[in-house]
Design a protein around this motif. Sequence first.
Motif, PDB file in Angstrom:
ATOM      1  N   GLN A  55       8.195   4.734   3.349  1.00  0.00           N
ATOM      2  CA  GLN A  55       8.479   3.304   3.518  1.00  0.00           C
ATOM      3  C   GLN A  55       7.188   2.474   3.483  1.00  0.00           C
ATOM      4  OE1 GLN A  55      10.696   3.022   7.161  1.00  0.00           O
ATOM      5  NE2 GLN A  55      12.511   4.067   6.315  1.00  0.00           N
ATOM      6  N   TRP A  56       6.133   2.934   4.124  1.00  0.00           N
ATOM      7  CA  TRP A  56       4.849   2.229   4.086  1.00  0.00           C
ATOM      8  C   TRP A  56       4.252   2.243   2.680  1.00  0.00           C
ATOM      9  CZ3 TRP A  56       4.011  -1.176   7.487  1.00  0.00           C
ATOM     10  CH2 TRP A  56       4.358  -1.004   8.814  1.00  0.00           C
ATOM     11  N   GLN A  57       4.512   3.333   1.967  1.00  0.00           N
ATOM     12  CA  GLN A  57       4.067   3.386   0.566  1.00  0.00           C
ATOM     13  C   GLN A  57       4.772   2.297  -0.259  1.00  0.00           C
ATOM     14  OE1 GLN A  57       1.777   5.261  -0.983  1.00  0.00           O
ATOM     15  NE2 GLN A  57       2.248   4.510  -3.035  1.00  0.00           N
ATOM     16  N   ASP A  58       6.047   2.176  -0.056  1.00  0.00           N
ATOM     17  CA  ASP A  58       6.809   1.140  -0.787  1.00  0.00           C
ATOM     18  C   ASP A  58       6.319  -0.268  -0.405  1.00  0.00           C
ATOM     19  OD1 ASP A  58       8.270   3.191  -1.907  1.00  0.00           O
ATOM     20  OD2 ASP A  58       9.958   2.992  -0.487  1.00  0.00           O
ATOM     21  N   LYS A  59       6.036  -0.458   0.901  1.00  0.00           N
ATOM     22  CA  LYS A  59       5.566  -1.776   1.355  1.00  0.00           C
ATOM     23  C   LYS A  59       4.180  -2.108   0.769  1.00  0.00           C
ATOM     24  CE  LYS A  59       8.205  -1.749   5.657  1.00  0.00           C
ATOM     25  NZ  LYS A  59       8.162  -1.672   7.133  1.00  0.00           N
ATOM     26  N   ALA A  60       3.323  -1.095   0.656  1.00  0.00           N
ATOM     27  CA  ALA A  60       1.995  -1.317   0.077  1.00  0.00           C
ATOM     28  C   ALA A  60       2.111  -1.721  -1.390  1.00  0.00           C
ATOM     29  CB  ALA A  60       1.148  -0.057   0.213  1.00  0.00           C
ATOM     30  N   ALA A  70      -1.367  -4.715   1.744  1.00  0.00           N
ATOM     31  CA  ALA A  70      -1.261  -3.388   1.131  1.00  0.00           C
ATOM     32  C   ALA A  70      -2.146  -2.391   1.864  1.00  0.00           C
ATOM     33  CB  ALA A  70      -1.631  -3.458  -0.348  1.00  0.00           C
ATOM     34  N   ARG A  71      -3.394  -2.835   2.201  1.00  0.00           N
ATOM     35  CA  ARG A  71      -4.305  -1.955   2.925  1.00  0.00           C
ATOM     36  C   ARG A  71      -3.721  -1.580   4.296  1.00  0.00           C
ATOM     37  NH1 ARG A  71      -9.630  -0.683   2.826  1.00  0.00           N
ATOM     38  NH2 ARG A  71      -9.959  -2.035   0.988  1.00  0.00           N
ATOM     39  N   ALA A  72      -3.194  -2.562   4.983  1.00  0.00           N
ATOM     40  CA  ALA A  72      -2.619  -2.302   6.315  1.00  0.00           C
ATOM     41  C   ALA A  72      -1.432  -1.333   6.205  1.00  0.00           C
ATOM     42  CB  ALA A  72      -2.179  -3.621   6.947  1.00  0.00           C
ATOM     43  N   ALA A  73      -0.608  -1.509   5.168  1.00  0.00           N
ATOM     44  CA  ALA A  73       0.545  -0.621   4.975  1.00  0.00           C
ATOM     45  C   ALA A  73       0.091   0.809   4.694  1.00  0.00           C
ATOM     46  CB  ALA A  73       1.407  -1.138   3.831  1.00  0.00           C
ATOM     47  N   LEU A  74      -0.979   0.958   3.923  1.00  0.00           N
ATOM     48  CA  LEU A  74      -1.511   2.298   3.613  1.00  0.00           C
ATOM     49  C   LEU A  74      -2.082   2.973   4.863  1.00  0.00           C
ATOM     50  CD1 LEU A  74      -3.206   1.667   0.148  1.00  0.00           C
ATOM     51  CD2 LEU A  74      -1.094   2.945   0.621  1.00  0.00           C
ATOM     52  N   LEU A  75      -2.683   2.172   5.759  1.00  0.00           N
ATOM     53  CA  LEU A  75      -3.165   2.735   7.022  1.00  0.00           C
ATOM     54  C   LEU A  75      -2.012   3.288   7.863  1.00  0.00           C
ATOM     55  CD1 LEU A  75      -5.907   0.119   8.057  1.00  0.00           C
ATOM     56  CD2 LEU A  75      -6.262   2.524   7.406  1.00  0.00           C
ATOM     57  N   GLU A  76      -0.901   2.524   7.900  1.00  0.00           N
ATOM     58  CA  GLU A  76       0.281   2.992   8.638  1.00  0.00           C
ATOM     59  C   GLU A  76       0.870   4.253   7.984  1.00  0.00           C
ATOM     60  OE1 GLU A  76       1.372   1.999  11.497  1.00  0.00           O
ATOM     61  OE2 GLU A  76      -0.213   0.473  11.592  1.00  0.00           O
ATOM     62  N   LYS A  77       0.827   4.267   6.646  1.00  0.00           N
ATOM     63  CA  LYS A  77       1.313   5.447   5.933  1.00  0.00           C
ATOM     64  C   LYS A  77       0.472   6.666   6.303  1.00  0.00           C
ATOM     65  CE  LYS A  77       1.444   7.644   1.422  1.00  0.00           C
ATOM     66  NZ  LYS A  77       1.022   7.581   0.008  1.00  0.00           N
ATOM     67  N   LYS A  78      -0.855   6.463   6.396  1.00  0.00           N
ATOM     68  CA  LYS A  78      -1.767   7.565   6.746  1.00  0.00           C
ATOM     69  C   LYS A  78      -1.420   8.125   8.129  1.00  0.00           C
ATOM     70  CE  LYS A  78      -6.708   8.577   7.144  1.00  0.00           C
ATOM     71  NZ  LYS A  78      -6.747   8.987   8.546  1.00  0.00           N
ATOM     72  N   LYS A  79      -1.149   7.224   9.094  1.00  0.00           N
ATOM     73  CA  LYS A  79      -0.778   7.675  10.438  1.00  0.00           C
ATOM     74  C   LYS A  79       0.513   8.503  10.406  1.00  0.00           C
ATOM     75  CE  LYS A  79      -2.813   3.692  12.817  1.00  0.00           C
ATOM     76  NZ  LYS A  79      -2.499   2.504  13.648  1.00  0.00           N
ATOM     77  N   SER A  80       1.521   8.004   9.693  1.00  0.00           N
ATOM     78  CA  SER A  80       2.800   8.724   9.612  1.00  0.00           C
ATOM     79  C   SER A  80       2.623  10.085   8.948  1.00  0.00           C
ATOM     80  CB  SER A  80       3.821   7.888   8.830  1.00  0.00           C
ATOM     81  OG  SER A  80       4.111   6.686   9.517  1.00  0.00           O
ATOM     82  N   THR A  81       1.796  10.129   7.898  1.00  0.00           N
ATOM     83  CA  THR A  81       1.560  11.396   7.183  1.00  0.00           C
ATOM     84  C   THR A  81       0.845  12.392   8.085  1.00  0.00           C
ATOM     85  OG1 THR A  81       1.414  10.228   5.063  1.00  0.00           O
ATOM     86  CG2 THR A  81       0.482  12.447   5.166  1.00  0.00           C
ATOM     87  N   GLU A  82      -0.161  11.906   8.836  1.00  0.00           N
ATOM     88  CA  GLU A  82      -0.888  12.796   9.756  1.00  0.00           C
ATOM     89  C   GLU A  82       0.035  13.333  10.847  1.00  0.00           C
ATOM     90  OE1 GLU A  82      -4.073  10.370  11.083  1.00  0.00           O
ATOM     91  OE2 GLU A  82      -5.359  10.814   9.364  1.00  0.00           O
TER      92      GLU A  82
END
Length: 219
Positions: free
Chosen positions: A70-75, A87-99
């Motif tokens: 979902q964060w990938q789609d938002k970015a 987009a940068r903020a969304a990718l940071l959230e994606k990184k947290k979810s992936t970790e």
Amino acid sequence: MGIFSRFTDIINSNINSILDKAEDPAKMVRLIIQEMEDTLVEVRSSSAKTLADKKELTRQVTRFENEAQQWQDKAELALSKDREDLARAALLEKKKSTENSQALVEELVHVESHITKLQDEISQLQEKLADAKARQKAIVIREKTVNSRLKVKQNIDSTKVNDALNRFDHYERKIDDLEAQVESHDLGSKSLSDEIAELESNEKIDDELASLKAKMKKK
């Protein structure tokens, strides 16, 4: 206090050795079976809890993976609107979810390994329990057989049996005495058959004597 201090004691136990040292093997094997069954319940309960934990971890992994997507789609959406900051903020959230997802996947691997070990332990414990129950049946049969033999031995060695045998001996002696009395009455008396047989015997001797005399005269 239990016979076994931990699960490995049960798995590594030598039931024969334990029973050989026991004063009451039948009682001991009952205690062994009871403790094995209690341990089996505990291990199965632990296995059920671990399976529930695995399901929960699997749900969490799926949730974090979905969040990352979902964060990938938002970015991608933010970039399409020329909002690189979003987009940068969304990718940071994606990184947290992936970790988070990856951390849970690693934990899930350990849980699955633990489940495999629990299942192996349950299998081993069930084999030991089946062995103990088989020994219990054999001991019960031996105990019944020994008790039956003991009763027979006790009856054979009892005073009642000895008294009965002594009475038989007494009756046999009485019969022997009666037969002896009958035979004593027959002593000195001859039946008609006996007297005729005696005459026939004497006649044969007389004939043999006459023949011998004639033979001596010829010489």
